[in-house]
Design an enzyme around this catalytic site. Structure first.
Site, PDB file in Angstrom:
ATOM      1  N   LYS A 144      13.460  60.114  20.213  1.00 12.05           N
ATOM      2  CA  LYS A 144      14.798  60.252  19.838  1.00 12.05           C
ATOM      3  C   LYS A 144      15.607  59.018  19.921  1.00 12.05           C
ATOM      4  O   LYS A 144      15.698  58.427  20.760  1.00 12.05           O
ATOM      5  CB  LYS A 144      15.655  61.302  20.672  1.00 12.05           C
TER       6      LYS A 144
ATOM      7  N   SER B 112      57.847  61.465  35.377  1.00 12.94           N
ATOM      8  CA  SER B 112      57.099  60.893  34.310  1.00 12.94           C
ATOM      9  C   SER B 112      56.445  59.532  34.639  1.00 12.94           C
ATOM     10  O   SER B 112      55.818  59.217  33.647  1.00 12.94           O
ATOM     11  CB  SER B 112      57.868  60.822  32.888  1.00 12.94           C
TER      12      SER B 112
ATOM     13  N   GLU C  49      28.933  60.965  16.636  1.00 19.34           N
ATOM     14  CA  GLU C  49      29.150  62.283  16.895  1.00 19.34           C
ATOM     15  C   GLU C  49      30.631  62.259  17.791  1.00 19.34           C
ATOM     16  O   GLU C  49      31.294  63.192  17.677  1.00 19.34           O
ATOM     17  CB  GLU C  49      28.077  62.913  17.797  1.00 19.34           C
TER      18      GLU C  49
ATOM     19  N   LYS D 262      55.253  61.652  25.535  1.00 17.40           N
ATOM     20  CA  LYS D 262      54.610  60.421  25.670  1.00 17.40           C
ATOM     21  C   LYS D 262      52.923  60.759  25.755  1.00 17.40           C
ATOM     22  O   LYS D 262      52.230  59.928  25.374  1.00 17.40           O
ATOM     23  CB  LYS D 262      55.320  59.798  26.752  1.00 17.40           C
TER      24      LYS D 262
ATOM     25  N   GLN E 234      60.507  64.590  27.091  1.00 16.05           N
ATOM     26  CA  GLN E 234      59.682  63.821  27.993  1.00 16.05           C
ATOM     27  C   GLN E 234      58.161  64.201  27.769  1.00 16.05           C
ATOM     28  O   GLN E 234      57.077  63.193  28.021  1.00 16.05           O
ATOM     29  CB  GLN E 234      59.993  64.165  29.502  1.00 16.05           C
TER      30      GLN E 234
ATOM     31  N   THR F 247      27.503  66.756  -4.229  1.00 10.21           N
ATOM     32  CA  THR F 247      28.447  67.570  -4.311  1.00 10.21           C
ATOM     33  C   THR F 247      28.132  68.933  -3.596  1.00 10.21           C
ATOM     34  O   THR F 247      26.946  69.146  -4.029  1.00 10.21           O
ATOM     35  CB  THR F 247      28.996  68.237  -5.715  1.00 10.21           C
ATOM     36  N   HIS F 248      28.813  69.571  -2.878  1.00 13.95           N
ATOM     37  CA  HIS F 248      28.269  70.725  -2.112  1.00 13.95           C
ATOM     38  C   HIS F 248      27.226  70.397  -1.126  1.00 13.95           C
ATOM     39  O   HIS F 248      25.986  71.098  -0.644  1.00 13.95           O
ATOM     40  CB  HIS F 248      27.837  71.878  -2.847  1.00 13.95           C
TER      41      HIS F 248
ATOM     42  N   TYR G 173      69.532  65.219  23.330  1.00 18.35           N
ATOM     43  CA  TYR G 173      68.405  65.049  24.168  1.00 18.35           C
ATOM     44  C   TYR G 173      68.109  66.673  24.834  1.00 18.35           C
ATOM     45  O   TYR G 173      69.226  67.088  25.469  1.00 18.35           O
ATOM     46  CB  TYR G 173      68.577  64.081  25.087  1.00 18.35           C
TER      47      TYR G 173
ATOM     48  N   ASN H  88      19.573  58.860  19.144  1.00 15.67           N
ATOM     49  CA  ASN H  88      20.936  59.759  18.898  1.00 15.67           C
ATOM     50  C   ASN H  88      22.003  58.934  18.351  1.00 15.67           C
ATOM     51  O   ASN H  88      22.548  58.132  19.022  1.00 15.67           O
ATOM     52  CB  ASN H  88      21.138  60.722  20.167  1.00 15.67           C
TER      53      ASN H  88
ATOM     54  N   SER I 277      16.857  59.886  24.400  1.00 12.89           N
ATOM     55  CA  SER I 277      16.844  61.183  24.887  1.00 12.89           C
ATOM     56  C   SER I 277      16.102  60.905  26.172  1.00 12.89           C
ATOM     57  O   SER I 277      15.204  60.274  26.480  1.00 12.89           O
ATOM     58  CB  SER I 277      16.144  62.083  24.176  1.00 12.89           C
TER      59      SER I 277
HETATM   60  N1  ARG Z   1      61.886  60.443  31.515  1.00 15.76           N
HETATM   61  C1  ARG Z   1      62.996  60.797  30.500  1.00 15.76           C
HETATM   62  C2  ARG Z   1      62.019  61.112  29.147  1.00 15.76           C
HETATM   63  O1  ARG Z   1      60.833  60.633  29.199  1.00 15.76           O
HETATM   64  C3  ARG Z   1      63.951  59.780  30.376  1.00 15.76           C
HETATM   65  C4  ARG Z   1      65.208  60.334  29.723  1.00 15.76           C
HETATM   66  C5  ARG Z   1      65.484  61.126  30.745  1.00 15.76           C
HETATM   67  N2  ARG Z   1      67.148  61.435  30.292  1.00 15.76           N
HETATM   68  C6  ARG Z   1      67.662  62.499  31.100  1.00 15.76           C
HETATM   69  N3  ARG Z   1      68.802  62.720  30.330  1.00 15.76           N
HETATM   70  N4  ARG Z   1      67.116  63.223  31.914  1.00 15.76           N
HETATM   71  O2  ARG Z   1      62.495  61.641  28.126  1.00 15.76           O
END
Ligand code: ARG
Length: 470
Positions: free
Chosen positions: A295, A35, A302, A337, A334, A167-168, A329, A297, A289
């Protein structure tokens, strides 16, 4: 003949857990597992969390002051290396937590190995990510406040500019430009409230929950919670490491905010069209454009209108990841993120672009008022007048007015263009006083009910919001 397992050099197994492993990971395993490509964005939070943890370990006598100092200093060096762009990120070290710790080991040697006492990456990542998301709540609030200020400036300028209310998307009743701007102030104000609520709820510290069950070391969770600006430690270690409500709440608030942005963006697209001409967008937030010279734009509008797609996509993605996960966990988490990073980046950019557009935007008072006067926008005022002055039941007044609208429509004119004689042909009680309510300015000025479109009401609301923002 099968090959006997080859002895694996110790460096091939992972330095963090190599004890149990004979072989290093397959390249594909490394690719799916790592990660660091994205969670490096948590470096500042990770280092802050580790410094607090080390200080706490020393304060509790779990680590010597000397080691804690070396760790604290070493982590600052790591921080400056990352900020200078000279930090050697390594994919084989999986994530930001192990990258930082491995570098610390290179820098200070043996004491680095003591940092992970009474801690796990599970509570570490939960803490880091909470700190990061908490900062994003603050950033969103700042962006929203700036946008609200831009909207307030628009509302002040055009507190009594008359425009059609829809409205509408059909002309309904005249409203004021200020009133329309203030509608968005209310929406974005609620967004601030949502980020504030989410922030308050997420402000509990997971650090010290360790892997899932807490720890046998005599740690001080109050101390780390306080050092990291949390209100209190999370009260259940299983929940602390497996909870991602804070990310889901942030995404949900972001998605609702993005909906508001997309609605305003859509109005800007419509209003800036040659068919409406209600507003002129500045050159700074428009494009031309390459083939059609006339134009201009509204690309920024948008794009803001479209950004909800990404933010809602991220929200759905993380809800789906979290659904049905057993405690505590799991590595599934992971996946939290990238969704949050992308949604947060997208939201901040969209907020800034909208603020810029609204600062530069020029509403065309004349075009707004001309549009307000067409489309029988004061028909309700006429019906209300029939009720007030002639004592008609509203249903009958509605019918009389409808008949007058049909006549005007047949003649291709607006309501105030009908002669008194024509009006009296439909209801003989009508007097020429009726013309006063058919004007759009009188119409908006008369809607003084709390929260109504009358300029006085709008100015009251502007004053209220200025006080709120301080
Ligand atoms: N990179 C992991 C995550 O984002 C960190 C936690 C890892 N924990 C584990 N027990 N492997 O979740």
């Amino acid at each position: 003949m099968t090959d006997a397992p080859k002895p694996v050099p110790p460096e091939a197994a992972n330095a963090m857990w190599g004890g149990r492993f004979a072989a290093g990971p397959d390249a594909i395993m490394e690719a799916i597992n790592a990660s660091i490509g994205f969670d490096r964005r948590l470096y500042a939070q990770d280092i802050r969390g580790s410094r607090a943890h080390a200080a706490m370990l020393a304060a509790r006598g779990i680590m010597s002051n000397k080691d804690a100092e070396a760790i604290g200093e070493g982590l600052l060096t790591v921080l400056s290396e990352i900020e200078a762009g000279s930090f050697p990120f390594r994919t084989e070290l999986e994530d930001i937590h192990m990258n930082v710790e491995a570098r610390l080991q290179e820098l200070i040697g043996e004491p680095a190995g003591r940092l992970h006492t009474a801690r796990s990456r599970n509570d570490q990542v939960a803490t880091d990510f909470r700190l990061w998301v908490r900062d994003q709540c603050d950033a969103a609030t700042l962006g929203l406040e700036a946008l609200i200020r831009a909207l307030l400036a628009q509302a002040e300028t055009g507190a009594d500019w008359v425009m059609p209310g829809f409205t509408h998307l059909q002309t309904a009743q005249p409203v004021t430009w200020g009133h329309h701007m203030m509608a968005y102030v209310e929406m974005f104000g609620r967004d601030i409230g949502r980020f504030a609520d989410a922030r308050a709820r997420m402000n509990e510290c997971p650090l010290g929950a360790a892997a899932l069950a807490g720890t046998s070391f005599p740690i001080d969770r109050m101390m780390t919670a306080e050092m990291l600006g949390f209100d209190r430690p999370a009260a259940n270690s299983l929940d602390a490491v497996s909870d991602r409500d804070f990310a889901l709440e942030f995404l949900s608030a972001a998605a609702i905010c993005a909906i508001h942005l997309s609605r305003l963006a859509e109005e800007l697209v419509i209003w800036s069209s040659a068919q409406f001409r209600f507003v002129r967008m500045s050159d700074r937030f428009s494009t031309g454009s390459s083939i059609m010279p006339q134009k201009k734009n509204p690309d920024a509008a948008e794009l803001i209108r479209a950004k909800i797609g990404r933010i809602l996509g991220a929200t759905v993605a993380l809800f789906t990841v979290m659904k049905g996960l057993p405690l505590a966990y799991s590595k599934d988490m992971q996946e939290d993120k990238e969704q949050v990073f992308d949604a947060a980046d997208t939201l901040m950019l969209a907020l800034a672009a909208m603020e810029g557009m609204m600062r530069d935007l020029q509403a065309d008072r004349t075009a707004l008022e001309a549009a307000a006067a067409s489309g029988f926008s004061t028909a309700t005022d006429l019906a209300d007048w029939l009720v007030r002055r002639l004592g008609l039941p509203f249903r009958q007044a509605h019918h009389v007015t409808g008949t007058l609208v049909a006549r005007a429509e047949a003649q291709g004119c607006d309501l105030p263009d009908l002669t008194l004689q024509e009006m009296r042909g439909v209801h003989k009680g009508i007097t020429d006083e009726v013309y006063s309510v058919l004007g759009v300015r009188n119409s908006v000025a008369s809607r003084r009910s709390y929260g109504g479109t009358a300029p006085d009401q709008v100015r009251d609301q502007i004053a209220r919001w200025k006080e709120i923002l301080g």
